[in-house]
Motif scaffolding. Structure first.
Motif, short mmCIF file in Angstrom:
data_model
loop_
_atom_site.label_atom_id
_atom_site.label_comp_id
_atom_site.label_asym_id
_atom_site.label_seq_id
_atom_site.Cartn_x
_atom_site.Cartn_y
_atom_site.Cartn_z
N VAL A 183 9.47 1.19 -4.31
CA VAL A 183 9.15 1.34 -6.09
C VAL A 183 7.68 2.25 -6.15
O VAL A 183 7.98 2.78 -6.99
CB VAL A 183 9.33 0.04 -6.98
CG1 VAL A 183 9.23 0.16 -8.03
CG2 VAL A 183 11.20 -1.07 -7.06
N GLY A 184 6.26 1.43 -5.42
CA GLY A 184 5.82 1.71 -5.52
C GLY A 184 5.80 3.36 -5.07
O GLY A 184 4.89 4.22 -5.79
N GLU A 185 6.19 3.38 -4.10
CA GLU A 185 6.46 4.45 -3.31
C GLU A 185 6.78 5.70 -4.72
O GLU A 185 6.34 7.50 -4.86
CB GLU A 185 7.71 4.89 -2.27
CG GLU A 185 6.49 4.54 -1.23
CD GLU A 185 7.80 5.06 0.05
OE1 GLU A 185 7.28 4.34 1.57
OE2 GLU A 185 9.40 4.97 0.03
N ALA A 186 8.63 5.18 -5.23
CA ALA A 186 9.14 6.49 -6.54
C ALA A 186 7.60 6.82 -7.45
O ALA A 186 7.37 7.58 -8.32
CB ALA A 186 9.87 5.71 -6.94
N MET A 187 7.09 5.31 -7.81
CA MET A 187 5.60 5.86 -8.81
C MET A 187 4.97 6.87 -8.53
O MET A 187 4.14 7.57 -9.41
CB MET A 187 5.01 4.82 -9.55
CG MET A 187 6.19 3.64 -9.75
SD MET A 187 6.92 4.02 -11.58
CE MET A 187 5.94 3.77 -12.88
N LEU A 188 4.70 6.31 -7.43
CA LEU A 188 3.50 7.13 -6.61
C LEU A 188 3.84 9.13 -7.12
O LEU A 188 3.18 9.70 -7.41
CB LEU A 188 3.00 6.49 -5.15
CG LEU A 188 2.02 7.85 -4.87
CD1 LEU A 188 1.09 8.00 -5.26
CD2 LEU A 188 1.61 7.29 -2.97
N ALA A 189 5.51 9.20 -6.33
CA ALA A 189 5.67 10.04 -6.69
C ALA A 189 5.89 11.23 -8.13
O ALA A 189 5.35 12.10 -7.81
CB ALA A 189 7.72 10.15 -5.33
N GLU A 191 0.58 -1.34 0.49
CA GLU A 191 0.36 0.40 -0.18
C GLU A 191 0.90 1.28 0.47
O GLU A 191 1.61 1.05 0.73
CB GLU A 191 -1.25 0.03 1.27
CG GLU A 191 -2.39 1.25 1.40
CD GLU A 191 -2.93 0.85 2.09
OE1 GLU A 191 -4.12 -0.09 1.99
OE2 GLU A 191 -2.77 1.31 3.38
N VAL A 192 0.26 2.24 -0.78
CA VAL A 192 1.04 3.23 -0.62
C VAL A 192 -0.12 4.39 -0.51
O VAL A 192 -0.62 4.79 -1.68
CB VAL A 192 2.23 3.72 -1.99
CG1 VAL A 192 3.39 2.57 -2.00
CG2 VAL A 192 1.24 3.36 -3.30
N VAL A 193 0.74 5.25 0.11
CA VAL A 193 -0.52 6.20 0.37
C VAL A 193 0.62 8.10 0.11
O VAL A 193 1.13 8.13 0.34
CB VAL A 193 -0.81 6.42 2.30
CG1 VAL A 193 -1.48 7.48 2.19
CG2 VAL A 193 -1.36 5.36 2.25
N ALA A 194 -0.44 9.10 -0.06
CA ALA A 194 0.16 10.07 -0.03
C ALA A 194 -0.78 10.67 0.66
O ALA A 194 -1.90 11.35 0.73
CB ALA A 194 -0.14 10.22 -1.54
N ASP A 231 -4.09 7.19 -14.55
CA ASP A 231 -2.31 6.87 -14.38
C ASP A 231 -1.80 6.09 -13.29
O ASP A 231 -0.58 5.82 -13.23
CB ASP A 231 -1.83 8.34 -14.33
CG ASP A 231 -2.08 9.31 -15.86
OD1 ASP A 231 -2.90 8.59 -16.62
OD2 ASP A 231 -1.56 10.05 -15.98
N LEU A 232 -1.95 6.19 -11.87
CA LEU A 232 -1.84 5.33 -10.60
C LEU A 232 -1.59 3.98 -11.44
O LEU A 232 -0.65 2.94 -10.78
CB LEU A 232 -2.49 5.63 -9.74
CG LEU A 232 -2.21 7.35 -8.74
CD1 LEU A 232 -3.06 7.23 -7.95
CD2 LEU A 232 -0.59 7.32 -9.09
#
Lengths: 366, 366, 366, 366
Positions: free
Chosen positions: D338-344, D211-214, D232-233
């Motif tokens: 990696v998921g964090e990077a894509m979210l950013a 899970e990635v959260v912004a 896009d996400l």
């Protein structure tokens, strides 16, 4: 630019054939909250409309534009704007022979070769009629630019018809709309009228050079190195029917200049840098300088003429072809509002792209 | 074209500054299975390399290209190909003064205005050094074209230096590589040498016109109306440093032609349609005809010259600037291999795009 | 995917608002020569049409699609295809209160925040009505796929309504079109009818899971690493109104599998590789395997319900809102043909992209 | 997203193979003036680096990132940023057998089918090693976000390993970096360690949910209808190796909710609208609400395992394959950064796109 869409943030997709039920454009990425109605667009279309003088095609088209989406209560909503223009005068009987043979100098043969078939009625998709959709989209761009870049002004005019150029010393912007040629030099306009009338009666046609200028362009527009403002302008103008060359600023003449002469020297003006000349046409390194953006393009003569030309048929027979029908003896005339529209679209696209990347901040001098 | 990427299916992204550790290009969308090694690319880079005669910058760069990805056992794999060229001769002491003031006619001021700061060492990203990456990518395109379109040939040459053009009657393709100007007319080359040597000693520079031609181009390439082959070529060439105009076929001269003269009449040849002239430059309606694709572009004179020019500093002071350092007196010379590379990339992109949409099928004639 | 366009080579741009005069799609990049008429598209639109049972919105729309461009004599010409669907039943009086407040769970508030204003009539651009344009475009994609990939078949159905899933043991493809839920399990369909009828009468709504499957997909489709077939499918499905999750093959359940169980073992079949299971959903490394491509997506419940929910007005007042009007109690039902359409478009896009890059050649095994 | 590039305004192009000399990313469209050095990027790479515990591959890579372009004096210049990571531990002897046969569940076979050949060393381009380049690019995105959206925070963690989920009641963000699993529930982490150790010793592997959260995301990001933030996400996460499903907010569970339960009711808070729940995962109609953006994705188990699986060779022979070498028993662990990077990257791209179209203005409430 890809297929039938141009622009990155302000994106225009045009569709439609000369003799289909309608043509149009979808304008996507438009900023929200901009006042926009059909009345804002129609005047630009009227400038490009055929049949307004004996020097343009006698096809009669109202070119009435309808906004089918993307506005609410007279303002843009940020959603795609569909602009629809019905075709009303499609006398396709004029085009019978064209289906069977290829006009020399025309896209007939390349559409046939690429797609295996083509819509021959009025040139189908390759017709200059497509440019009406560009002019409509350009009208949207102008409305947005009026809101975002208040001082910006776009002006187009013809500077050459066939071998006959204007005299820059007689340039009078007020005269541009006063003759059927968008010519800023009235003496040249008078000569052009006689010249073109004779050509028309001879069943011939002729090329032209159009110049479009944007003043009040903010510095900083353009995304080097492949999204350069001039690269996008070159593509935009070259995509107009019959255009064979595009120049920025000094253009081809830059080849003859020395570095000493070509340098647009800089002084400090009251509001920042001031250039003493504009060989650059307002663009250095692909980025606008704040000077006038100056673009010229050459339009070849209409290939549909009444003088017989040698060609072949779709069955490979050699024939001589006369293109009857209603054609512009100098298609460059009607390219003037089209060039203006493309300039408006490209500049707005870069305003939005620049705002996206940099937030519109500008480096300080002094 | 957007930012630092061009092409739709054959996509090239270049990166790097003149005086950073390296420059390079990522080539994406390359067909798999094509024989490719550094030895295939190096000859093209050697043609563009600085320091090979007194008529180009004396900067010494080996311009050795390395393939970091996208090939395996000497063949492309269909994955992105990273081409890396190290910068070895970065004498940035030459560029001290440039950081503090803006060279007239150079991108210094527009980069400053747009981005708020710039890398002044050798012009940073706006340096012509970026074009080495294009040439490397063009080498990949040539390798693929050799496999997919065997008869295709790309040739570039200079046709004008300053006011001095070649005599087309003396055109000899074999001479192009025999003089430092890529000039097909040896008499012109001799005159250019004297002319340019004098300019160089005067601390001046001059513009040029380059012509690039592709023969053996299959018909049917180009995606009207905004992905026209000529529109993409115009953008590609205009994106090259210092280019101010692009012509296809007759180019600006098309404006002076009548429809009767401009018509490239068609007969049936042994292998299909045969055109009796090529004012169109091989492109009609944005689609290739099968004739030679002919593109010309004007390159302005180098703005970095030894003659003092008026300008301002970043603090807004008015000064006179002399640009010391190692600069090309006629940057058009080294633009020849760059124009060839762009032509190769655009044509290959359209070969792939056409194959995608139509499967490469061609309409029959006869 | 950007703004209102999706696809790279087969590009679809949709436009239009729920209560504007019309909605539509421009389909660009379509291969030429494909048989296409309105009769080919209408059946797909009829499947998505509202008002066909008590389980969908009672809005009455004929959803008659017109082709305004891009075909000639019943075949595609390779030029953009404009598909236009007029809105006929725009009872905007139903939406008075919506203009003044934000439905919880709806895009009302985000459109307001982003664009500063919105077209509140029927949800404007955020209405599920936009999906009719997708279905029309999907119809074009199906016609092209029928020509290019004859064995390919696309099937969509609902596998879950609220908490009630189907029993895979009772899966019967022939039943899908025999009930108002596109449910392959007739027993489930019967239970769903009772369940949904109760919810509807309670002024409530419910979510669903839709599965769409393409069989006969050739191997080799997909462009790693960011144009992966599954990445494009994920975007395509997530872009459908109300979708909150997308699964490929085993989907979320893949997290619970071990490597031993998840491996789709391979044997040699008569026509090449044969997989013993399909946890991958037909896609490995972003490229199709030749197995069925299996995509599932979750659709949230309609947010426009008759049960009062707490919200705020545009003036910041706290209110309770009941959304009257004609809404789908389970919008997932009508998402089935939409999911099919998106699957068709994405697969065709990748067929063309693959053909462009690789020429459609496949690596040999054995 | 196309080929090896993702993003529209903040564009990332990655390149490189597992066992080539290097991998990397070109970041284009980056705003200028942002403080950026290798020291800002290295910590993110260190989080993804292999060989840090017995639960990840034992391959030893320093993963040292170098910035080759796009910065000057410690700040971005607005030009493309080349990030280069050398491969130092390429023991390709480990991969001999892989060249001759296809690992079940791996991209081996699809790369072979599509491209006709593949780089088998370490999986070539399909290796999870590619994700290091994403993490480097994500580091750039984070640096820019820190400047443009100061309150924004991105956090990733694992919520499920195989069948074992976390207990949300024990969620402790401070624990995430304290165990080798990025697990916010220490009790779960302890169980996972035992579970995974056993699997590893059994020559097996297992899937996971990340899970990635912004938080601190401004409202108004996202470009309906095909450039929706969630679309896009979905593409961004699905493009990560081994991901089989993507959820936003309630995700698949939204299917089971009624409209009454799913409605995220709204009240007025001190700073504007306040949502009483977040089933939407911070996105309505494809546009951010200002709530936390919550994305989950399922990662399938590593296909390279020591347990024999049935497969075929490139010559079509049926074999049993054991994949020796150094592989992650749960590749989901290293997918967290990696998921964090894509979210950013996706969020920054939309910040720039929104700023371009709307200027960042927000509609008023109250």
């Amino acid at each position: 630019m890809s297929y039938n869409t141009f622009g990155q943030m302000f994106r225009v997709t045009t569709w439609g054939e000369s003799h289909g039920p309608a043509i149009g454009a979808v304008v996507d990425g438009c900023p929200p909250g901009v006042a926009l109605s059909e009345a804002d667009l129609q005047p630009w279309l009227d400038r490009r409309r055929p049949g307004t003088s004996k020097f343009t095609t006698q096809r009669q088209e109202a070119d009435t534009v309808r906004i089918l989406s993307g506005t609410y209560q007279g303002r843009t909503t940020g959603t795609p704007i569909q602009l629809l223009i019905e075709n009303t005068d499609q006398r396709s009987k004029d085009y019978g022979e064209i289906a069977a043979s290829f006009r020399p100098g025309h896209a007939d043969i390349t559409y046939h070769l690429k797609y295996g078939a083509r819509d021959p009625r009025g040139g189908g998709r390759s017709s200059a009629r497509e440019t009406a959709a560009r002019v409509a989209a350009g009208g949207v761009a102008r409305a947005v630019l009026a809101a975002l870049v208040p001082g910006l002004k776009i002006t187009g005019y013809m500077v050459q018809m066939g071998p006959h150029g204007i005299d820059r010393a007689r340039f009078d912007a007020d005269q541009i709309a006063q003759n059927p040629f968008w010519c800023p030099d009235t003496e040249a306009a008078t000569r052009w009228a006689l010249y073109l009338d004779q050509l028309r009666r001879d069943g011939n046609s002729v090329g032209a050079v159009v110049e479009v200028v944007a003043s009040g362009v903010p510095p900083g527009l353009g995304a080097p190195v492949y999204g350069k403002l001039d690269a996008d302008l070159a593509a935009a103008m070259m995509s107009i029917n019959a255009v064979k060359a595009v120049e920025i600023g000094a253009g081809m003449a830059a080849a003859s200049l020395t570095g000493v002469d070509n340098a647009d020297e800089i002084r400090m003006g009251p509001d920042g840098p001031q250039f003493l000349s504009n060989h650059a046409g307002g663009i250095l390194g692909g980025i606008s300088t704040g000077q006038d953006v100056v673009v010229r393009f050459a339009v070849k003569p209409t290939s549909s003429i009444l003088t017989p030309r040698r060609t072949i048929t779709t069955t490979g027979d050699e024939v001589e072809l006369i293109t009857k029908g209603r054609h512009d003896p100098c298609v460059g005339i009607r390219a003037v509002p089209v060039g203006e529209a493309m300039l408006a679209c490209v500049i707005l696209d870069h305003v939005l792209r620049d705002r996206g990347q940099t937030g519109g901040l500008r480096g300080l001098i002094g």
